[in-house]
Design an enzyme around this catalytic site. Structure first.
Site, PDB file in Angstrom:
ATOM      1  N   SER A 223       0.840  -1.195   0.000  1.00 29.60           N
ATOM      2  CA  SER A 223       0.000   0.000   0.000  1.00 29.60           C
ATOM      3  C   SER A 223       0.874   1.243   0.000  1.00 29.60           C
ATOM      4  CB  SER A 223      -0.937  -0.004   1.211  1.00 29.60           C
ATOM      5  OG  SER A 223      -0.219  -0.182   2.421  1.00 29.60           O
ATOM      6  N   GLY A 225      -0.595   4.632   0.269  1.00 32.29           N
ATOM      7  CA  GLY A 225      -1.404   5.780   0.622  1.00 32.29           C
ATOM      8  C   GLY A 225      -2.241   6.259  -0.548  1.00 32.29           C
ATOM      9  N   ALA A 226      -2.261   7.577  -0.748  1.00 35.65           N
ATOM     10  CA  ALA A 226      -3.078   8.162  -1.805  1.00 35.65           C
ATOM     11  C   ALA A 226      -2.623   7.734  -3.204  1.00 35.65           C
ATOM     12  CB  ALA A 226      -3.047   9.686  -1.700  1.00 35.65           C
ATOM     13  N   GLY A 228      -2.120   4.747  -4.073  1.00 36.07           N
ATOM     14  CA  GLY A 228      -2.714   3.456  -4.389  1.00 36.07           C
ATOM     15  C   GLY A 228      -1.921   2.301  -3.827  1.00 36.07           C
ATOM     16  N   GLY A 254      -5.558   0.191   6.217  1.00 30.59           N
ATOM     17  CA  GLY A 254      -4.730  -0.919   5.765  1.00 30.59           C
ATOM     18  C   GLY A 254      -5.318  -2.266   6.150  1.00 30.59           C
ATOM     19  N   ASP A 255      -5.902  -2.324   7.354  1.00 32.99           N
ATOM     20  CA  ASP A 255      -6.539  -3.564   7.803  1.00 32.99           C
ATOM     21  C   ASP A 255      -7.753  -3.890   6.941  1.00 32.99           C
ATOM     22  OD1 ASP A 255      -4.659  -3.406   9.878  1.00 32.99           O
ATOM     23  OD2 ASP A 255      -6.046  -2.253  11.124  1.00 32.99           O
TER      24      ASP A 255
END
Length: 313
Positions: A223, A225-226, A228, A254-255
């Protein structure tokens, strides 16, 4: 739905406070506050139960404040197979500035336990081993448990025929790689820490993910963040780009992505479809205060807006 068990060895009380114009070295007035049963594994279990899975959760909880978790599990429909140990489950404080959107985290270290506590969790797992299809190992390790804990539990899951999903970081993740978890989900900073190199571009992230796949990891999800996420699996390497959405809280995003991939696995999805749906889960969490998801219809609507493309490496 798949028969699944989630392991949470270092749960947390997630305390989320909202403050307008939060400032250091100043008196700050709290606009609102809420306490949630949380920690990465608890969040994943909660999200999966939210979308209809029958979830068994085991791991460790401090007996001093276990009532909050017991109430949450009962309300969410999660089967509570957690081991109670002396002490209090840690508190993670998240301060959200309602004006700027900035988030400040204060994470406590958690319980300190011995090998007997891990043995008790393993015994709970043995009780649930029959027909187990997916084992989710999520979160940090409490003090006192060896770095090889997730490697041992990954091997245990594979021995019983389960697909193993691991969301950890640092030494615990590094030690588990050679056990070949079927899916790992570090963020970019965690992957940089693991490999000891900067990963400034999506192509660099993808190349790093491919190296982990070559070591025996089934699917690597990173991951960003913004920006993608990068997904590297047997079907290819994909760049997942989310639409722009209003962010209420990043707690559990994230979970939620981990839960989305588990849910997709239960539906028989792979590759692009799984990446799109899992990102919809993550986007759904961004619109909620605390570790929560909107209705599944909203998640699916968000997933439909996600762009997934093949990434050249």
């Amino acid at each position: 739905m798949s028969r699944l068990v989630v392991v949470s060895l270092n749960a947390a009380v997630d305390q989320t406070v909202q403050v307008a114009d939060f400032r250091l070295e100043a008196v700050n007035r709290v606009v609102s506050s809420r306490d949630d049963a949380g920690g990465k594994g608890v969040n994943v279990a909660s999200f999966l139960a939210h979308v209809g899975h029958e979830v068994v959760l085991t791991g460790l909880l401090g007996d001093a404040n276990a009532a909050l978790f017991a109430r949450h599990f009962a309300a969410a429909g999660i089967t509570d197979a957690c081991v109670r140990v002396p002490g209090a489950t840690r508190t993670n404080l998240k301060i959200i500035d309602t004006l700027s959107g900035a988030v400040t985290d204060l994470n406590y270290p958690g319980l300190s336990v011995g090998p007997d506590a891990l043995d008790a969790v393993k015994a709970r797992l043995e009780e649930r081993a029959s027909g187990l299809e997916i084992l989710v190992l999520s979160g940090s390790l409490p003090r006192g448990l060896p770095e090889t804990t997730y490697a041992e539990l990954t091997a245990w899951g594979h021995h019983r025929g389960a697909l193993v999903v691991l969301d950890a970081s640092g030494a615990a993740l590094a030690a588990a790689l050679d056990a070949g978890p079927d899916l790992i989900k570090p963020n970019r900073a965690e992957l940089e820490e693991l490999l000891g190199v900067p990963l400034p571009t999506a192509q660099a992230v993808a190349a790093a993910a491919q190296r982990l796949r070559a070591r025996g990891v089934g699917r690597v999800v990173v991951s960003m963040g913004a920006e993608g996420a990068v997904v590297c699996d047997p079907e290819g390497v994909f760049l997942v780009e989310p639409p722009s959405v209003a962010v209420v809280s990043t707690v559990g995003a994230g979970d939620a992505m981990v839960a989305g991939f588990v849910h997709a696995q239960g539906l028989g999805m792979g590759g692009e479809a799984a990446a799109r749906l899992a990102t919809g889960f993550s986007l759904g969490a961004l619109g909620e205060i605390g570790p929560r998801l909107p209705a599944l219809a909203r998640i699916e609507a968000l997933a439909a807006q996600v762009s997934v493309g093949v990434l050249a490496v």
